[in-house]
Write an enzyme that holds these catalytic residues in place. Structure first.
Site, PDB file in Angstrom:
ATOM      1  N   GLY A   1       1.736  25.643  56.237  1.00 29.34           N
ATOM      2  CA  GLY A   1       2.157  24.398  55.617  1.00 29.34           C
ATOM      3  C   GLY A   1       2.144  24.500  54.097  1.00 29.34           C
ATOM      4  N   CYS A   2       1.773  25.672  53.593  1.00 24.01           N
ATOM      5  CA  CYS A   2       1.805  25.917  52.149  1.00 24.01           C
ATOM      6  C   CYS A   2       2.969  26.853  51.857  1.00 24.01           C
ATOM      7  CB  CYS A   2       0.520  26.597  51.683  1.00 24.01           C
ATOM      8  SG  CYS A   2      -0.946  25.594  51.876  1.00 24.01           S
ATOM      9  N   GLU A   3       3.660  26.614  50.746  1.00 24.93           N
ATOM     10  CA  GLU A   3       4.743  27.524  50.362  1.00 24.93           C
ATOM     11  C   GLU A   3       4.185  28.865  49.921  1.00 24.93           C
ATOM     12  OE1 GLU A   3       7.439  25.852  47.537  1.00 24.93           O
ATOM     13  OE2 GLU A   3       8.044  24.254  48.892  1.00 24.93           O
ATOM     14  N   SER A   4       3.038  28.843  49.235  1.00 24.09           N
ATOM     15  CA  SER A   4       2.378  30.078  48.805  1.00 24.09           C
ATOM     16  C   SER A   4       1.390  30.501  49.886  1.00 24.09           C
ATOM     17  CB  SER A   4       1.594  29.836  47.510  1.00 24.09           C
ATOM     18  OG  SER A   4       2.434  29.306  46.523  1.00 24.09           O
TER      19      SER A   4
ATOM     20  N   GLY B   1       0.952  21.107  50.422  1.00 20.97           N
ATOM     21  CA  GLY B   1       0.141  22.302  50.629  1.00 20.97           C
ATOM     22  C   GLY B   1      -1.341  21.991  50.577  1.00 20.97           C
TER      23      GLY B   1
END
Length: 136
Positions: free
Chosen positions: A50-53, A121
């Protein structure tokens, strides 16, 4: 709700600053405080989805109080994670479930700088923390 000592220190440091540039610099410095995770801990099992990073989260409980360690590839996100960790460190499960993430970052003067993806995130990290304390 009482703030953990490190969270109170963070609140004092961030609210004393004027403007985003100074806060961004301090945010990066806070990110350097994160204890690096081992290669084993930076595995898919500990990855927060659920985090882009890339973000990894490890939890453990001592005497009914929760302690987390986290790490990210992204510098700015490491700072945000450090601030999230000081806010929740040592909380018992019921208090962890009541943490107001948006309110915390607004208190720090960082709320407006949280893009929707960063906010999502961080919410994913908090949700993962809450899931982990149920599973462990």
């Amino acid at each position: 709700m009482n703030l953990p000592a490190a969270a109170a220190e963070a609140l004092q440091a961030f609210t004393a600053l004027q403007g985003w540039e100074q806060r961004a610099r301090l945010l990066m410095q806070w990110g350097e405080r994160l204890e690096p995770l081992s290669d084993t801990e930076r595995s898919d099992e500990h990855r927060v989805h659920g985090c882009e990073s890339n973000v990894w989260l490890v939890a453990d409980s001592r005497a009914g109080r929760w302690h987390f360690r986290a790490y990210s590839d992204a510098r700015l996100l490491r700072g945000l994670l450090a601030l999230l960790l000081v806010r929740v460190d040592g909380l018992p499960g019921p208090e962890l479930a009541e943490v107001d993430l948006a309110g915390w970052f607004n208190q720090l003067g960082l709320g407006r700088q949280l893009s929707p993806s960063r906010s999502n995130g961080l919410n994913a990290v908090l949700k993962r923390m809450q899931d982990l304390i149920v599973d462990l």
